[in-house]
Design an enzyme around this catalytic site. Sequence first.
Site, PDB file in Angstrom:
ATOM      1  N   ARG A 281      49.929  44.261  48.717  1.00  0.00           N
ATOM      2  CA  ARG A 281      49.304  43.150  49.458  1.00  0.00           C
ATOM      3  C   ARG A 281      49.193  41.950  48.542  1.00  0.00           C
ATOM      4  O   ARG A 281      48.828  42.098  47.377  1.00  0.00           O
ATOM      5  CB  ARG A 281      47.867  43.526  49.856  1.00  0.00           C
ATOM      6  CG  ARG A 281      47.723  44.506  50.907  1.00  0.00           C
ATOM      7  CD  ARG A 281      46.406  44.420  51.658  1.00  0.00           C
ATOM      8  NE  ARG A 281      45.177  44.119  50.942  1.00  0.00           N
ATOM      9  CZ  ARG A 281      44.010  43.989  51.544  1.00  0.00           C
ATOM     10  NH1 ARG A 281      43.908  44.122  52.859  1.00  0.00           N
ATOM     11  NH2 ARG A 281      42.921  43.736  50.861  1.00  0.00           N
TER      12      ARG A 281
ATOM     13  N   ASP B 262      38.514  48.728  45.657  1.00  0.00           N
ATOM     14  CA  ASP B 262      39.972  48.867  45.506  1.00  0.00           C
ATOM     15  C   ASP B 262      40.295  50.293  45.064  1.00  0.00           C
ATOM     16  O   ASP B 262      40.010  50.684  43.928  1.00  0.00           O
ATOM     17  CB  ASP B 262      40.476  47.852  44.473  1.00  0.00           C
ATOM     18  CG  ASP B 262      41.994  47.787  44.460  1.00  0.00           C
ATOM     19  OD1 ASP B 262      42.629  48.851  44.284  1.00  0.00           O
ATOM     20  OD2 ASP B 262      42.545  46.692  44.639  1.00  0.00           O
TER      21      ASP B 262
ATOM     22  N   THR C 120      46.407  36.283  50.463  1.00  0.00           N
ATOM     23  CA  THR C 120      46.612  36.270  51.923  1.00  0.00           C
ATOM     24  C   THR C 120      46.473  37.651  52.568  1.00  0.00           C
ATOM     25  O   THR C 120      46.386  37.755  53.797  1.00  0.00           O
ATOM     26  CB  THR C 120      48.030  35.773  52.259  1.00  0.00           C
ATOM     27  OG1 THR C 120      48.971  36.714  51.700  1.00  0.00           O
ATOM     28  CG2 THR C 120      48.296  34.402  51.677  1.00  0.00           C
TER      29      THR C 120
ATOM     30  N   ASP D 240      42.630  50.694  41.923  1.00  0.00           N
ATOM     31  CA  ASP D 240      41.952  50.367  40.659  1.00  0.00           C
ATOM     32  C   ASP D 240      41.003  51.492  40.261  1.00  0.00           C
ATOM     33  O   ASP D 240      40.960  51.898  39.103  1.00  0.00           O
ATOM     34  CB  ASP D 240      41.138  49.069  40.800  1.00  0.00           C
ATOM     35  CG  ASP D 240      42.015  47.829  40.773  1.00  0.00           C
ATOM     36  OD1 ASP D 240      43.250  47.976  40.596  1.00  0.00           O
ATOM     37  OD2 ASP D 240      41.465  46.723  40.948  1.00  0.00           O
TER      38      ASP D 240
HETATM   39  C1  PRP Z   1      46.071  48.696  49.219  1.00  0.00           C
HETATM   40  C2  PRP Z   1      46.056  50.052  49.905  1.00  0.00           C
HETATM   41  C3  PRP Z   1      47.006  49.851  51.054  1.00  0.00           C
HETATM   42  C4  PRP Z   1      46.753  48.420  51.437  1.00  0.00           C
HETATM   43  C5  PRP Z   1      45.856  48.387  52.641  1.00  0.00           C
HETATM   44  O1  PRP Z   1      47.176  48.570  48.404  1.00  0.00           O
HETATM   45  O2  PRP Z   1      46.419  51.114  49.090  1.00  0.00           O
HETATM   46  O3  PRP Z   1      48.356  50.044  50.709  1.00  0.00           O
HETATM   47  O4  PRP Z   1      46.095  47.802  50.322  1.00  0.00           O
HETATM   48  O5  PRP Z   1      45.696  47.092  53.101  1.00  0.00           O
HETATM   49  P1  PRP Z   1      46.345  46.570  54.462  1.00  0.00           P
HETATM   50  O6  PRP Z   1      46.086  47.613  55.494  1.00  0.00           O
HETATM   51  O7  PRP Z   1      45.605  45.302  54.720  1.00  0.00           O
HETATM   52  O8  PRP Z   1      47.797  46.335  54.237  1.00  0.00           O
HETATM   53  P2  PRP Z   1      47.467  47.318  47.457  1.00  0.00           P
HETATM   54  O9  PRP Z   1      48.535  46.468  48.041  1.00  0.00           O
HETATM   55  O10 PRP Z   1      46.196  46.640  47.078  1.00  0.00           O
HETATM   56  O11 PRP Z   1      48.122  48.000  46.196  1.00  0.00           O
HETATM   57  P3  PRP Z   1      47.676  49.216  45.273  1.00  0.00           P
HETATM   58  O12 PRP Z   1      48.045  50.455  46.006  1.00  0.00           O
HETATM   59  O13 PRP Z   1      48.502  49.012  44.051  1.00  0.00           O
HETATM   60  O14 PRP Z   1      46.217  49.114  45.009  1.00  0.00           O
HETATM   61  N1  URA Z   2      42.894  48.146  49.616  1.00  0.00           N
HETATM   62  C1  URA Z   2      41.878  48.801  49.019  1.00  0.00           C
HETATM   63  O1  URA Z   2      42.068  49.500  48.018  1.00  0.00           O
HETATM   64  N2  URA Z   2      40.659  48.670  49.558  1.00  0.00           N
HETATM   65  C2  URA Z   2      40.402  47.932  50.639  1.00  0.00           C
HETATM   66  O2  URA Z   2      39.250  47.868  51.094  1.00  0.00           O
HETATM   67  C3  URA Z   2      41.473  47.260  51.250  1.00  0.00           C
HETATM   68  C4  URA Z   2      42.710  47.375  50.713  1.00  0.00           C
END
Ligand code: PRP
Ligand code: URA
Length: 270
Positions: free
Chosen positions: A164, A262, A168, A265
């Site tokens: 993501r 997150d 945005t 993280d």
């Molecule tokens: C997070 C999570 C999902 C996404 C959810 O990943 O693991 O993939 O956000 O959000 P959405 O439904 O609004 O798309 P992120 O892109 O933050 O990457 P990460 O897995 O590296 O933390």
């Molecule tokens: N990704 C996360 O890890 N947490 C949230 O709440 C949304 C997106």
Amino acid sequence: MHSKSHNLSPFPSLPHSALETFSSTMASQTQPEAPSKNVGPEYRPTTQKPLATVSTALKHENVHVLPQTPQLIALLTMIRDKNTGRADFIFHSNRIIRLLVEEGLNHLPVLEHTITTPVGRTYAGVKFEGKICGVSIMRAGEAMEQGLRECCRSVRIGKILIQRDEETAKPKLYYDKLPEDIATRWVLLLDPMLATGGSALMAVQVLKDRGVPEDHILFLNLIASPEGAKNFAEQYPKVRVVTAFIDMGLNEKNYIVPGLGDFGDRFYTM
Ligand code: PRP
Ligand code: URA
């Protein structure tokens, strides 16, 4: 919204007292209040069971929410707590992931399978029909691979890297590596967080482009927002979603609330 408790609950196994609490909270539709139920062993009277926030009820037929048991609520309480350190976050997330995988497997079709036991009697059982594979949405979805492997030894696992945009919240596809014969498999798509739904929807499109039928995709998820679940149900009504919890919503940064922050993280770097 109906006023009868037996029409309201997505959790038919809940004791009646719990349903009463659940339905009375849900009945106040004007206030978007989190539903709650008295949580504890069934043999305890309601007065001895603390009131806890439980999953919001949704009507989408393809979204299956895990039963809101005391154990699940305790595990979720642990991983939602901002004071929970990484080791405990990983341990307790893994326990929920295991519950999700076990429940997810119940959504795969089975065939009759009769065997003979060591004492010479037959037993009319079943076995899974067809081949499966996992697909994790990197990075956070990779945290769910171990739970899948614990239940399905040597399962093939594909990867889709979607991130993501931090400003945005729009997803961007960077990479995918999937089993060659994925179109012939049932796919367990793995991502712990369903916020806007953008990432998971994009991943489903990648799978469909590779020939996977929509109704052969099962999305395993820890926490979903109502918005994400709705987007998913409307766009891909044949994809089954198995989630542990539908939360209250999204904040201004499109993070799930109350959520857990997150996931990636907290699992990998904090
Ligand atoms: C997070 C999570 C999902 C996404 C959810 O990943 O693991 O993939 O956000 O959000 P959405 O439904 O609004 O798309 P992120 O892109 O933050 O990457 P990460 O897995 O590296 O933390
Ligand atoms: N990704 C996360 O890890 N947490 C949230 O709440 C949304 C997106």
